[in-house]
Design an enzyme around this catalytic site. Structure first.
Site, PDB file in Angstrom:
ATOM      1  N   ALA A 131       0.848  -1.198   0.000  1.00  0.00           N
ATOM      2  CA  ALA A 131       0.000   0.000   0.000  1.00  0.00           C
ATOM      3  C   ALA A 131       0.881   1.245   0.000  1.00  0.00           C
ATOM      4  CB  ALA A 131      -0.880  -0.011   1.235  1.00  0.00           C
ATOM      5  N   GLY A 167       0.343  -5.382   0.533  1.00  0.00           N
ATOM      6  CA  GLY A 167      -0.646  -5.433  -0.545  1.00  0.00           C
ATOM      7  C   GLY A 167      -0.064  -6.040  -1.817  1.00  0.00           C
TER       8      GLY A 167
END
Ligand code: NAI
Length: 716
Positions: free
Chosen positions: A61, A100
């Protein structure tokens, strides 16, 4: 963003583009959604490869986006859409697949990586959990036990380990994207059902509950009071016991709780603090960007006691050669056995880019004449250190950097006896020096930017978090520790026991309370410093006032009784024997405290844990404000990094200065005023002028303090 290209053989190549690590920003997520749609719709495309630009798959992220509202397509449906594609999708992992980035790869049907790639789900270290399906897909792929380990520790793993665990399908020493393209062509048209992780059952050991309970107990013990590791275990329990969709709901709810907790903010602040301190600056204007350090290839360490041995190992691990000097024959013989063994152990634990440097042991200071940098680590005694520095100045060339590991003595006084005071800086390590992450680089008024830059760079080479600090007694860390220790002793006088004080601090999140910690370090360390300062020793009255302020002779009397901590098997606690590690309450200490109180007419009262925390922590924080005001630390992040990396301050509480902001500066000020009113003879409890000014200025958030302090200095 993400680019789309069609390769021969009906393969669509999607490349993530967001330097430096292709983090999943809103633009990148939108790019993935668009390009996956395109690949899906293109009848000529039979398979898809996702990779990252510049040899880095995806670092996760974009945490800069955490502060604002969520824009662009969310990750969870994006990854679901990839998993649902009916053409095979392969993640080609080079460089990193973290957070992520790994969750994205877990949504792909296959994963192929370069052998040097690093993988992991480090969210827990930022106070979060992998909330794009990571807690639900990873255990379905590699089993509950292995997923618990990776997700609750957040550790990075090598491609080799990931292959063994089953995260990766193939690993290559050559180009991972080329291999992924060849591979995906070979699997085009094959059924994908068994490759969609969300549809699989989670492989679990027979007794799931006892495994989850055991891991829950471990994470609670490892990081007391931290919410994220506990939430990770809860999410994995859901993966093991609930259908996928319910598991995802649980993951989302837990993430919402963590995201809004102060702990996630504190951990993200701690992450940024570590970066901020690398960009050092001095009041003179010299800084990391306009100063160049020297590359050191040959160094020396003087004094091979506790600290010197660890420093030799830390230096040798960088590949440089080290001359290790010790004058006491017995110490030299012991060190020349112990240091190579320590080095071998440590080198075995790390994967070193270069082999360790050669260590030469000597009893003769003359042997350091050829080195470029010396670190002195003899006893904490100014007269002895001055003698050593004078000797070094005569033996070494005028261009040699001379450093001291002193815990708090005046670096400028040491510089004054050398030929080149500009080349003298403090390098204050923490025990054990080859393990502890913190290094305080002490800049004297005459230290040159080149000397500071060299010490900072050397710290970085040794893998340390190096923080530039000013030259004042105790520098930053130990200066703040003094009022903290002092309050702990006063609390014993007033009725607390060592256990009560330690338990309050451990409940707050310190791995060890102050008395357990002192027993581990050795009570004689502080005793020697207090004797040196004329606070105790023969001929000094054992009263409760010294040099005009309240003083507790308790720790001196414990040392006088021969109780020096773990090394003697007795200190504030008792141990199984000298060198014992398990602290047990000692009736001797309780009798001793009662007799002491009776002798001084003190009446024991019951003291609540809140008072223990306020007195110890706010006294320490107050000194932090004084340090900022005097510019001995460049900003609150510097103090916080020192406490998190060197003094066991719980990372999920950001650091002492961040914590003050979380509690509310007004509240800290009010409580300090209250305690100072009750103890007017304790100057450390008198609120700092900077704290008062910050409160009067509307208690700005910690990130704004630096501006406020600088403005204040210009106006004053
Ligand atoms: P130590 O007592 O374990 O070792 C000091 C060593 O220096 C002894 O082996 C001694 O024989 C040797 N030595 C004395 N004079 C010498 C000379 N002229 N030439 C060569 N060697 C000589 O002390 P420790 O704990 O290693 O502390 C060393 C320094 O590090 C002190 O300044 C201390 O304040 C500082 N320090 C200590 C920390 C700790 O936790 N022990 C933490 C950070 C700094």
């Amino acid at each position: 963003m993400a680019t789309y290209s069609r390769l021969p053989g009906s393969v669509a190549l999607i490349t993530l583009q967001n330097p430096p690590v292709n983090a999943l920003s809103a633009a990148v997520r939108q790019g993935i959604v668009d390009t996956v749609q395109r690949a899906l719709k293109d009848p000529k495309v039979t398979s898809v490869v996702i990779c990252g630009q510049n040899g880095r798959f995806c670092g996760g992220a974009d945490i800069r986006e955490f502060a604002g509202p969520m824009l662009g397509p969310p990750l969870v449906p994006m990854i679901h859409a990839i998993e649902a594609v009916d053409k095979p999708v392969v993640a080609a992992i080079e460089g990193v697949a973290l957070g992520g980035g790994l969750e994205l790869a877990l949504g792909c049907h296959y994963r192929i990586a370069h052998s040097k790639a690093l993988l992991g789900l480090p969210e827990v270290t930022l106070g979060l959990l992998p909330a794009a399906g990571g807690t639900q897909r990873l255990p379905r792929l590699i089993g509950l036990t292995a997923a618990l380990d990776l997700i609750t520790t957040g550790r990075h793993i090598s491609a080799a380990e990931a292959l063994k665990l089953g995260i990766l399908d193939q690993v290559t020493d050559s180009n991972a994207v080329d291999l992924a393209v060849d591979f995906v062509r070979s699997v085009a048209g094959q059924p994908l059902d068994s490759r969609r992780l969300s549809t699989l059952a989670c492989p679990c050991p027979p007794d799931v509950d006892s495994l989850l309970d055991k891991v829950m107990a471990q994470v609670r013990q490892r990081s007391r009071g931290a919410l994220a590791p506990v939430a990770c275990v809860q999410a994995l329990r859901a993966a093991a016991t609930l259908p996928y969709t319910q598991g995802m709901e649980k993951e989302r709810d837990l993430m919402a709780t963590l995201f809004n907790s102060g702990q996630a903010r504190a951990l993200q602040y701690a992450f940024f603090s570590q970066r901020v301190v690398g960009k050092w600056s001095l009041p003179s204007g010299a800084n990391w960007n306009n100063s160049t350090g020297r590359t050191i290839s040959k160094a020396a360490v003087i004094g091979l006691g506790t600290m010197g041995r660890g420093i030799v190992v830390a230096l040798a691990l960088t590949g440089m050669s080290v001359v290790a000097v010790e004058t006491q024959e017995k110490q030299l013989a012991e060190a020349s056995q112990a240091v190579p063994a320590m080095l071998q152990r440590e080198a075995g634990r790390r994967s070193l880019a270069t082999p360790p440097g050669v260590i030469t042991f000597s009893s003769n200071l003359q042997d350091v004449s050829e080195v470029e940098l010396v670190i002195e680590a003899v006893f904490e005694n100014m007269a002895l250190k001055l003698q050593v520095f004078r000797h070094l100045a005569s033996v070494c060339g005028p261009g040699t950097l001379l450093c001291s590991n002193t815990s708090g003595l005046d670096m400028d006084q040491l510089a004054a006896v050398t030929k080149s005071p500009a080349l003298v800086v403090g390098m204050h390590f923490f025990a054990p020096a080859h393990v502890m992450k913190l290094l305080e680089v002490v800049c004297g008024p005459r230290s040159s930017p080149e000397a500071v830059a060299t010490a900072m760079q050397l710290g970085k080479r040794m893998g340390k978090v190096s923080v530039a600090v000013g030259n004042c007694p105790g520098f930053v860390g130990n200066r703040m520790l003094k009022p903290y220790l002092e309050q702990a002793n006063f609390l014993l006088e007033e009725g607390a026991t060592p256990q009560q004080v330690d338990e309050a601090l451990e409940e707050f999140g310190f791995p060890m309370g102050v008395f357990r910690m002192s027993d581990l370090s050795g009570l004689d360390v502080g005793w020697r410093i207090r004797k040196e300062a004329g606070l105790t020793g023969p001929g000094v009255e054992p009263s409760r006032t010294r040099q005009g302020r309240r003083y507790s002779p308790l720790p001196d009397q414990v040392c006088e009784a021969g109780r020096l901590g773990q090394k003697t098997g007795r200190g504030w606690y008792q141990y199984d024997g000298p060198g014992g590690r398990v602290a047990r309450s000692d009736p001797w200490v309780h009798i001793f405290l009662e007799a002491y109180r009776a002798q001084h007419g003190l009446v024991a009262r019951s003291i609540a844990p809140e008072e223990i925390l306020e007195r110890c922590l706010y006294a320490l924080i107050n000194e932090g404000f004084n340090i900022l005001q005097e510019a001995m630390a460049a900003g609150p992040e510097h103090i916080d990094a020192i406490y998190v990396f060197g003094y066991g301050w719980p990372r999920h509480r950001g650091g002492p200065m961040f914590h003050a902001g979380q509690v509310g500066l007004g509240r800290v000020l009010e409580r300090l005023e209250h305690h100072h009113h009750n103890h007017p003879d304790v100057p450390h409890l008198e609120p700092s002028t900077l704290l008062r000014r910050l409160v009067a200025g509307g208690s700005p958030p910690v990130q704004k303090w630096r501006e406020f302090i600088n403005k204040d200095r210009v106006h004053s």
